[in-house]
Enzyme design. Structure first.
Site, mmCIF file in Angstrom:
data_model
loop_
_atom_site.group_PDB
_atom_site.id
_atom_site.type_symbol
_atom_site.label_atom_id
_atom_site.label_comp_id
_atom_site.label_asym_id
_atom_site.label_seq_id
_atom_site.Cartn_x
_atom_site.Cartn_y
_atom_site.Cartn_z
ATOM 1 N N ASP A 80 34.610 21.369 54.814
ATOM 2 C CA ASP A 80 35.881 21.672 55.490
ATOM 3 C C ASP A 80 35.711 22.670 56.637
ATOM 4 O O ASP A 80 34.845 23.561 56.573
ATOM 5 C CB ASP A 80 36.894 22.223 54.485
ATOM 6 C CG ASP A 80 37.448 21.142 53.580
ATOM 7 O OD1 ASP A 80 37.239 19.952 53.896
ATOM 8 O OD2 ASP A 80 38.079 21.466 52.565
ATOM 9 N N GLU B 134 35.409 29.006 53.985
ATOM 10 C CA GLU B 134 34.821 28.554 52.723
ATOM 11 C C GLU B 134 33.959 27.314 52.953
ATOM 12 O O GLU B 134 32.888 27.172 52.368
ATOM 13 C CB GLU B 134 35.928 28.256 51.702
ATOM 14 C CG GLU B 134 35.381 28.035 50.298
ATOM 15 C CD GLU B 134 36.461 27.997 49.245
ATOM 16 O OE1 GLU B 134 36.102 27.844 48.072
ATOM 17 O OE2 GLU B 134 37.649 28.127 49.587
ATOM 18 N N GLU C 19 32.765 17.240 51.098
ATOM 19 C CA GLU C 19 33.079 17.924 49.844
ATOM 20 C C GLU C 19 33.598 17.001 48.749
ATOM 21 O O GLU C 19 33.339 17.219 47.578
ATOM 22 C CB GLU C 19 34.106 19.037 50.099
ATOM 23 C CG GLU C 19 33.525 20.232 50.826
ATOM 24 C CD GLU C 19 34.540 21.345 51.012
ATOM 25 O OE1 GLU C 19 35.275 21.630 50.056
ATOM 26 O OE2 GLU C 19 34.592 21.918 52.105
ATOM 27 N N TYR D 57 43.919 18.732 59.127
ATOM 28 C CA TYR D 57 43.495 19.714 58.128
ATOM 29 C C TYR D 57 44.656 20.628 57.745
ATOM 30 O O TYR D 57 45.379 21.123 58.606
ATOM 31 C CB TYR D 57 42.327 20.538 58.665
ATOM 32 C CG TYR D 57 41.641 21.357 57.607
ATOM 33 C CD1 TYR D 57 41.162 20.763 56.442
ATOM 34 C CD2 TYR D 57 41.484 22.724 57.758
ATOM 35 C CE1 TYR D 57 40.535 21.504 55.470
ATOM 36 C CE2 TYR D 57 40.848 23.480 56.792
ATOM 37 C CZ TYR D 57 40.379 22.871 55.648
ATOM 38 O OH TYR D 57 39.759 23.613 54.676
ATOM 39 N N ARG E 156 44.759 23.575 56.054
ATOM 40 C CA ARG E 156 44.636 25.044 55.948
ATOM 41 C C ARG E 156 44.522 25.605 57.361
ATOM 42 O O ARG E 156 43.443 25.644 57.937
ATOM 43 C CB ARG E 156 43.425 25.428 55.090
ATOM 44 C CG ARG E 156 43.592 25.017 53.633
ATOM 45 C CD ARG E 156 42.472 25.540 52.753
ATOM 46 N NE ARG E 156 42.654 25.093 51.377
ATOM 47 C CZ ARG E 156 42.115 23.999 50.858
ATOM 48 N NH1 ARG E 156 41.335 23.250 51.618
ATOM 49 N NH2 ARG E 156 42.326 23.656 49.611
ATOM 50 N N HIS F 264 42.203 25.785 64.034
ATOM 51 C CA HIS F 264 42.546 24.362 63.960
ATOM 52 C C HIS F 264 43.945 24.135 64.502
ATOM 53 O O HIS F 264 44.720 25.062 64.686
ATOM 54 C CB HIS F 264 42.494 23.866 62.507
ATOM 55 C CG HIS F 264 41.381 24.435 61.721
ATOM 56 N ND1 HIS F 264 40.072 24.159 62.006
ATOM 57 C CD2 HIS F 264 41.368 25.285 60.673
ATOM 58 C CE1 HIS F 264 39.299 24.811 61.165
ATOM 59 N NE2 HIS F 264 40.058 25.506 60.350
ATOM 60 N N ASP G 172 36.754 25.493 57.602
ATOM 61 C CA ASP G 172 37.229 26.865 57.427
ATOM 62 C C ASP G 172 36.074 27.723 56.928
ATOM 63 O O ASP G 172 34.951 27.254 56.809
ATOM 64 C CB ASP G 172 38.428 26.913 56.464
ATOM 65 C CG ASP G 172 38.116 26.261 55.110
ATOM 66 O OD1 ASP G 172 36.929 26.049 54.810
ATOM 67 O OD2 ASP G 172 39.064 25.976 54.362
#
Length: 770
Positions: A110, A114, A37, A337, A339, A383, A112
């Site tokens: 990432d 999204e 990203e 990570y 989040r 995670h 997750d």
């Protein structure tokens, strides 16, 4: 002649070299393309993967719903209309070219929902089958994690993609259907969000509680006691006639001192009683370390301990995750990570932490078995918890490579993780019950740290400083005590506090509103829309916020209902787990929402926002300017808009005259929103101060006073005149000198950066010329 021949030879050699290079490119083995990203992440990962890989950045989303239209075909199973985001055409073209020339393509956005959706959009753009093994994920940007991820590619998880699409479309339905209603009924430019509206309701409800609160007086009674010639120790009155001394009576169960007269009568009677030790209880208390950080607990602790907003915390955490240049080591990911809602730690990280802590502190500080922490019932546990990628990257070792704020946050994460893998702190405690005659009973308690345990590294989630020992003298049941003095104290009940970043994030998590990755955007959005403003690090609703909420509560109760929003989040979780179908959820939401929208449009009349008129005249048309609310706070605007578009900052007059030119000193704000004070006649007059000017004058020289606020909350009032006799020996002189030194150091550092940048640019220019 010789020169001409040399030129011809060189001219003939050039095409030959080009052909040779082209042939070499054709025969060279194709590389594997990895799409992440951000450029920072791409740089770090490319270092770990080597020459057989090329790593490119998508710069976030490349496709989205169009801004200019609704973009959801409700009649055909809520089919979304995705378009390439404007301005990303060149990037998409470059990625397509790289994908065409690559042997394989791995999508490494990432880990997750999204990120999964971004990978799905990338697969569409790059013509990759989402069911193929094209997706790789990693929880930390370290060499082992990246190399392991490349060995285990998997298909794109369409359940997670559907969950993210459902969230996006729910937000689009609320935003694009409800916002036009607000434009028609209140004013243009307003918008309503699904999760944001509930958050505004929480803040407004708290403000209503504060406004309706009636303060009540109550008193507590303490005293200083000693046994024979021992040191004085403090005890608190606990029981009166068998009833607990408390703030509220609660049906006559408690004893309350409502006023000074009652407190005075009680203390006189208490002072006449004999004091003796009724019971002594000694024990040992263990205080266990907190779990490593989740997204929510990181935002809360960073707000409490560092004063960071949620947005700032997540921005810095992203930088630490993606990679920081560590000198010769190059770009290195420092944390996992950021989040996550899990407190789980990998066995590898636990083993490394155990080895390091035994070396650094000793075996007594490490438990026989690694500490394991339970995650919340609603945790997705996708995670690990937030931790350093290696505990051996200590804050001291990396400090030179990090900015001041990056280092503060990294230190907090490192300390919390290290502490979570350590033994409990141990305290010797002593609880003493004291009798005073037959009517009264007092309590005294003490504690002494006997083994630091995890507190050797980290003070804890709720403590800003390490606990101080409270040592009581040796006491035994039956010991007579002498009264030193009585300490009656007046109190007033206080309203519930306004939300700050920490308490708001905690409440959102407890009520299951939003998810870890959404807390920072929620807080940012409600401020940007002008529904809430941050005042002294606390959130206060604006008049506009109250007005919009009242309308939503009357006609769209589900939109601002906490339970409804939490249930919707749980249903999104079920979509991600494959237990629920996306279109089914959208249909259940949309049908009643559309019906309510039609009824509300007919029932609601136009709502006029009250206009606050200032005494400042517009220099362009002569009208009195009005106060408006923008995303950065209040400002002055001409009421003649759109004919006259004049605006200016709203300057709050302190009522104090400038010592340089006699003009008014007004309240101003820096670009980052920090408050300071300066002369209204700027730039003609450059007087500024960080401290608050007061209307009171100095009794010695008559100059106005300033109030300096320390970080611990303590305030110091001093004379603004540097030459005043009252300033001789004042602690403010040292504080102001420190402030000037910090400012000078910052200016010098900025100048060094500018010089270094200029030198680098000159070197690059020389290299290009060469």
């Amino acid at each position: 002649m010789a020169a001409t021949a040399a030129k011809k030879t060189a001219g003939a050699a050039a095409p030959a070299k080009a052909k040779k290079a082209k042939a070499k490119r054709r025969t060279a083995p194709k590389k594997t393309l990895v799409v992440v990203e951000s450029p920072a992440k791409a740089k770090t990962i490319e270092k770990y993967l080597g020459r057989k890989y090329m790593v490119r950045a998508s710069m976030g989303h490349l496709r989205d719903l169009p801004k200019s239209q609704f973009g959801i075909d409700v009649e055909h199973d809520f089919a979304p209309k995705y378009i390439n985001i404007r301005g990303k055409g060149d990037l998409i073209k470059a990625l397509k070219k790289d994908a065409k020339n690559a042997d394989k393509v791995y999508l490494a956005s990432d880990p997750d929902r999204e990120g999964e959706a971004i990978a799905w959009h990338l697969a569409h753009i790059l013509d990759i089958d989402p069911a193929s093994d094209c997706r790789i994920v990693f929880n930390e940007i370290t060499k082992p994690a990246i190399q392991e991820a490349v060995k285990e590619p998997r298909p794109i998880n369409m359940d997670r993609v559907d969950a993210q699409q459902a969230r996006r479309m729910l937000d689009r339905i609320v935003g694009y259907k409800l916002s036009p209603l607000l434009w028609r009924k209140i004013r243009k430019g307003l918008s309503a969000g699904r999760v944001q509206s509930v958050t505004v309701k929480l803040i407004c409800d708290r403000e209503k509680e504060i406004q309706a609160f009636q303060s009540e007086e109550y008193w507590t009674v303490g005293c200083k006691l000693r046994r024979q010639k021992s040191v004085l120790f403090e005890a608190e009155l606990a029981l009166v006639d068998g009833k607990k001394l408390a703030v509220h009576e609660e049906g006559g169960k408690n004893f309350v001192l409502h006023d000074e007269q009652a407190a005075k009568a009680l203390t006189e009677d208490l002072g006449a009683q004999p004091f003796s030790v009724a019971a002594v209880k000694k024990s040992q208390r263990k205080r266990r370390p907190a779990a490593p950080f989740t997204t929510s607990s990181l935002q809360q602790d960073a707000a409490r301990k560092l004063g960071f907003t949620s947005r700032k915390t997540m921005m810095l955490a992203q930088q630490l995750y993606e990679g920081i240049e560590l000198g010769k080591r190059g770009p290195t990911g420092l944390i996992t990570y950021m989040r996550t809602d899990s407190t789980r730690i990998s066995e590898l990280a636990q083993a490394e932490a155990k080895a390091y802590l035994e070396e650094a502190l000793g075996a007594d500080y490490v438990p026989a078995k690694p500490n394991v922490y339970a995650s919340g019932k609603k945790a997705q546990d996708a995670h690990e918890a937030i931790r350093p990628t290696s505990i051996r990257n200590t804050p001291d070792e990396v400090e030179a490579f990090l900015s001041k704020d990056q280092w503060k946050l990294y230190k907090l994460i490192w300390q919390r993780f290290a502490a979570s893998q350590m033994t409990p702190a141990v305290y010797d405690t002593m609880s003493v019950t004291i009798a005073a005659g037959e009517r009264y009973q007092l309590k005294a308690s003490g504690s002494r740290l006997v083994f630091a345990g995890f507190t050797a590294v980290y003070a804890g989630a709720d403590a800003t400083k390490k606990e101080k020992d409270i040592v009581l003298p040796e006491l035994a049941a039956g010991d007579a005590l002498d009264l030193g003095r009585l300490l009656p104290q007046q109190h007033f009940t206080e309203p519930p506090p306004r939300y700050n970043d920490a308490s708001l994030v905690k409440t959102l998590e407890e009520k299951e509103i939003g998810r870890p990755s959404t807390y920072a955007p929620i807080i940012e959005t409600i401020q940007a829309r002008g529904y809430v403003q941050r005042v002294d690090k606390h959130f206060q609703p604006t008049e506009l916020g109250f007005l919009v909420l009242d309308m939503l509560e009357e006609y769209f109760q589900d939109i601002v209902d906490v339970k409804f929003t939490a249930n919707l989040e749980n249903e999104l979780d079920e979509i991600a787990e494959g237990k629920c179908e996306k279109n089914e959820l959208l249909s259940e939401f949309y049908t009643p929402f559309e019906q309510t929208l039609e009824k509300a449009d007919e029932a609601i009349g136009h709502v006029e926002l009250p206009v606050e008129v200032s005494d400042v005249r517009c220099e362009k048309c002569g009208r009195l300017m009005v106060v408006k609310q923008g995303r950065f706070g209040k400002f002055l605007a001409c009421p003649g808009f759109p004919e006259c578009r004049n605006t200016k900052p709203l300057l709050v007059d302190t009522g104090v005259k400038c010592p340089k030119c006699g003009g008014s000193i007004v309240e101003r704000k820096t670009r980052r929103g920090r408050k300071f004070y300066g002369c209204k006649n700027y730039p003609e007059c450059d007087y500024t101060t960080w401290d608050t000017p007061l209307k009171d004058t100095c009794p010695v020289c008559g100059s106005f006073l300033l109030k300096h606020q320390y970080k611990n909350g303590r305030a110091l009032v001093y004379c603004s005149n540097d030459d005043c006799k009252s300033r001789v020996g004042s602690p403010i002189n040292e504080e102001l000198e420190k402030m000037r030194a910090r400012l000078a150091a910052k200016q010098a550092k900025d100048e060094e950066k500018v010089a270094a940048k200029a030198a680098t640019e000159n070197e690059e220019k020389k290299e290009k010329k060469a």
